[in-house]
Design an enzyme around this catalytic site. Sequence first.
Site, PDB file in Angstrom:
ATOM      1  CG  ASP A 102      29.623  69.091  72.469  1.00 58.72           C
ATOM      2  OD1 ASP A 102      30.081  67.979  72.131  1.00 58.72           O
ATOM      3  OD2 ASP A 102      28.727  69.672  71.823  1.00 58.72           O
ATOM      4  CG  HIS A 117      36.813  74.471  65.948  1.00 58.25           C
ATOM      5  ND1 HIS A 117      35.595  75.045  65.661  1.00 58.25           N
ATOM      6  CD2 HIS A 117      37.525  74.540  64.796  1.00 58.25           C
ATOM      7  CE1 HIS A 117      35.577  75.443  64.396  1.00 58.25           C
ATOM      8  NE2 HIS A 117      36.727  75.136  63.842  1.00 58.25           N
ATOM      9  CB  CYS A 128      53.311  75.951  85.059  1.00 60.02           C
ATOM     10  SG  CYS A 128      51.782  75.188  85.653  1.00 60.02           S
ATOM     11  CB  CYS A 149      47.632  77.543  87.643  1.00 60.60           C
ATOM     12  SG  CYS A 149      48.598  76.032  87.508  1.00 60.60           S
ATOM     13  CB  CYS A 152      52.440  77.941  88.602  1.00 55.56           C
ATOM     14  SG  CYS A 152      51.417  78.670  87.304  1.00 55.56           S
ATOM     15  CB  ALA A 217      18.218  73.814  61.391  1.00 57.05           C
ATOM     16  CD  GLU A 218      20.330  78.556  59.390  1.00 59.99           C
ATOM     17  OE1 GLU A 218      19.300  79.220  59.589  1.00 59.99           O
ATOM     18  OE2 GLU A 218      21.433  78.850  59.867  1.00 59.99           O
TER      19      GLU A 218
HETATM   20  P1  NAD Z   1      27.157  77.204  63.779  1.00 56.48           P
HETATM   21  O1  NAD Z   1      26.636  77.614  65.113  1.00 56.48           O
HETATM   22  O2  NAD Z   1      27.838  78.174  62.924  1.00 56.48           O
HETATM   23  O3  NAD Z   1      26.034  76.543  62.885  1.00 56.48           O
HETATM   24  C1  NAD Z   1      25.208  75.575  63.373  1.00 56.48           C
HETATM   25  C2  NAD Z   1      24.256  75.132  62.246  1.00 56.48           C
HETATM   26  O4  NAD Z   1      23.421  74.113  62.777  1.00 56.48           O
HETATM   27  C3  NAD Z   1      23.372  76.262  61.739  1.00 56.48           C
HETATM   28  O5  NAD Z   1      23.416  76.267  60.308  1.00 56.48           O
HETATM   29  C4  NAD Z   1      21.979  75.870  62.241  1.00 56.48           C
HETATM   30  O6  NAD Z   1      20.962  76.178  61.324  1.00 56.48           O
HETATM   31  C5  NAD Z   1      22.095  74.362  62.373  1.00 56.48           C
HETATM   32  N1  NAD Z   1      21.230  73.763  63.394  1.00 56.48           N
HETATM   33  C6  NAD Z   1      20.765  74.304  64.543  1.00 56.48           C
HETATM   34  N2  NAD Z   1      20.040  73.413  65.237  1.00 56.48           N
HETATM   35  C7  NAD Z   1      20.030  72.265  64.501  1.00 56.48           C
HETATM   36  C8  NAD Z   1      19.457  70.974  64.689  1.00 56.48           C
HETATM   37  N3  NAD Z   1      18.751  70.667  65.791  1.00 56.48           N
HETATM   38  N4  NAD Z   1      19.656  70.037  63.732  1.00 56.48           N
HETATM   39  C9  NAD Z   1      20.370  70.329  62.606  1.00 56.48           C
HETATM   40  N5  NAD Z   1      20.933  71.535  62.387  1.00 56.48           N
HETATM   41  C10 NAD Z   1      20.778  72.489  63.330  1.00 56.48           C
HETATM   42  O7  NAD Z   1      28.047  76.037  64.166  1.00 56.48           O
HETATM   43  P2  NAD Z   1      29.336  75.710  63.566  1.00 56.48           P
HETATM   44  O8  NAD Z   1      29.258  75.780  62.083  1.00 56.48           O
HETATM   45  O9  NAD Z   1      29.628  74.466  64.227  1.00 56.48           O
HETATM   46  O10 NAD Z   1      30.390  76.874  64.010  1.00 56.48           O
HETATM   47  C11 NAD Z   1      30.468  77.537  65.257  1.00 56.48           C
HETATM   48  C12 NAD Z   1      31.707  77.171  66.061  1.00 56.48           C
HETATM   49  O11 NAD Z   1      31.547  77.451  67.430  1.00 56.48           O
HETATM   50  C13 NAD Z   1      31.938  75.709  66.036  1.00 56.48           C
HETATM   51  O12 NAD Z   1      32.859  75.470  65.057  1.00 56.48           O
HETATM   52  C14 NAD Z   1      32.442  75.325  67.412  1.00 56.48           C
HETATM   53  O13 NAD Z   1      33.841  75.384  67.475  1.00 56.48           O
HETATM   54  C15 NAD Z   1      31.888  76.375  68.283  1.00 56.48           C
HETATM   55  N6  NAD Z   1      30.700  75.900  69.026  1.00 56.48           N
HETATM   56  C16 NAD Z   1      30.709  74.663  69.628  1.00 56.48           C
HETATM   57  C17 NAD Z   1      29.571  74.198  70.285  1.00 56.48           C
HETATM   58  C18 NAD Z   1      29.598  72.823  70.902  1.00 56.48           C
HETATM   59  O14 NAD Z   1      30.671  72.305  71.190  1.00 56.48           O
HETATM   60  N7  NAD Z   1      28.440  72.187  71.099  1.00 56.48           N
HETATM   61  C19 NAD Z   1      28.426  74.985  70.344  1.00 56.48           C
HETATM   62  C20 NAD Z   1      28.457  76.263  69.736  1.00 56.48           C
HETATM   63  C21 NAD Z   1      29.609  76.684  69.072  1.00 56.48           C
HETATM   64 ZN    ZN Z   2      50.367  76.897  86.204  1.00 62.31          ZN
END
Ligand code: NAD
Ligand code: ZN
Length: 249
Positions: A102, A117, A128, A149, A152, A217-218
């Site tokens: 993000d 990621h 392209c 795009c 292209c 959170a967990e």
């Molecule tokens: P996940 O979604 O698998 O896990 C997120 C963890 O954060 C969970 O264990 C949850 O309990 C915890 N959580 C939720 N809210 C919280 C808070 N306020 N404070 C602390 N902890 C909190 O995320 P992941 O392990 O990052 O894997 C999912 C993949 O999906 C990521 O690797 C990423 O590439 C992609 N993704 C990206 C975004 C983003 O860019 N913001 C959002 C969702 C998923």
């Molecule tokens: Zn293109």
Amino acid sequence: MTIQHAADLLSSARRGLALTGAGVSAESGIPTFRGEGGLWTRYDPVKVASINYFMSDPAAYWKVSKERGGVALAAKPNPAHQALARLESEGHISAVATQNTDGLHQDSGSKRVIELHGSGRMVECLDCGHRESRAQVQKRLDDEMPPRCPACSGTFLKPTVILFGEPMPQVAVREAFDLAGQADVMLVVGSSLVVFPAAEVPLIAVRSGAAMIVINAEPTPVDRLAEVVIHGRAGEVLPEILRAMPISA
Ligand code: NAD
Ligand code: ZN
């Protein structure tokens, strides 16, 4: 008390490494995948976020991406991102390695951000190679589905994120592993730590002698290896830790 213990560890850290997951951006309004209320309760991730699905039907991919992208592009950093930027500027952590796509760490002032990621802020034409911002593409999704795009007219415009079935970015993974191997403190925030290479980073750090702090959170699979485990919201816990650090007073 655990907050104080975390504050003490971080104030003596000189080459700490932070690893963040979707949980760090949850309080910015971007839903996590796993965990309570996570996106994966609504979509099948391996389907909608896989390279095969994208290649077979870019329009179907972009319909989901349009909804998620609108939320992510409008999101602002929260106090958790800001605390991590401050830990870097004050010399306690050397980088943030993130699973997030993000861009909110960069927005909050973090300088060295390792994107495991990729980034959702850019889009690349697979025909392209033309690149443009994700925000630019978002503007024409009402009229163009899938988006085309501008160079292209190809219809395979892919955000520069790593989809399921794609290889990990080698340089970023190497950098994260190297910093983990040198870290004195490993700070894990908001990651369920179930996917590679994120799950590996804290293990390397602990094996190399780092003290680990887990804020989530967990429970996570590495809690038992941590010196401090705090189950709570990142945007509340991290600022509390900073307030307990002597130099931040
Ligand atoms: P996940 O979604 O698998 O896990 C997120 C963890 O954060 C969970 O264990 C949850 O309990 C915890 N959580 C939720 N809210 C919280 C808070 N306020 N404070 C602390 N902890 C909190 O995320 P992941 O392990 O990052 O894997 C999912 C993949 O999906 C990521 O690797 C990423 O590439 C992609 N993704 C990206 C975004 C983003 O860019 N913001 C959002 C969702 C998923
Ligand atoms: Zn293109």
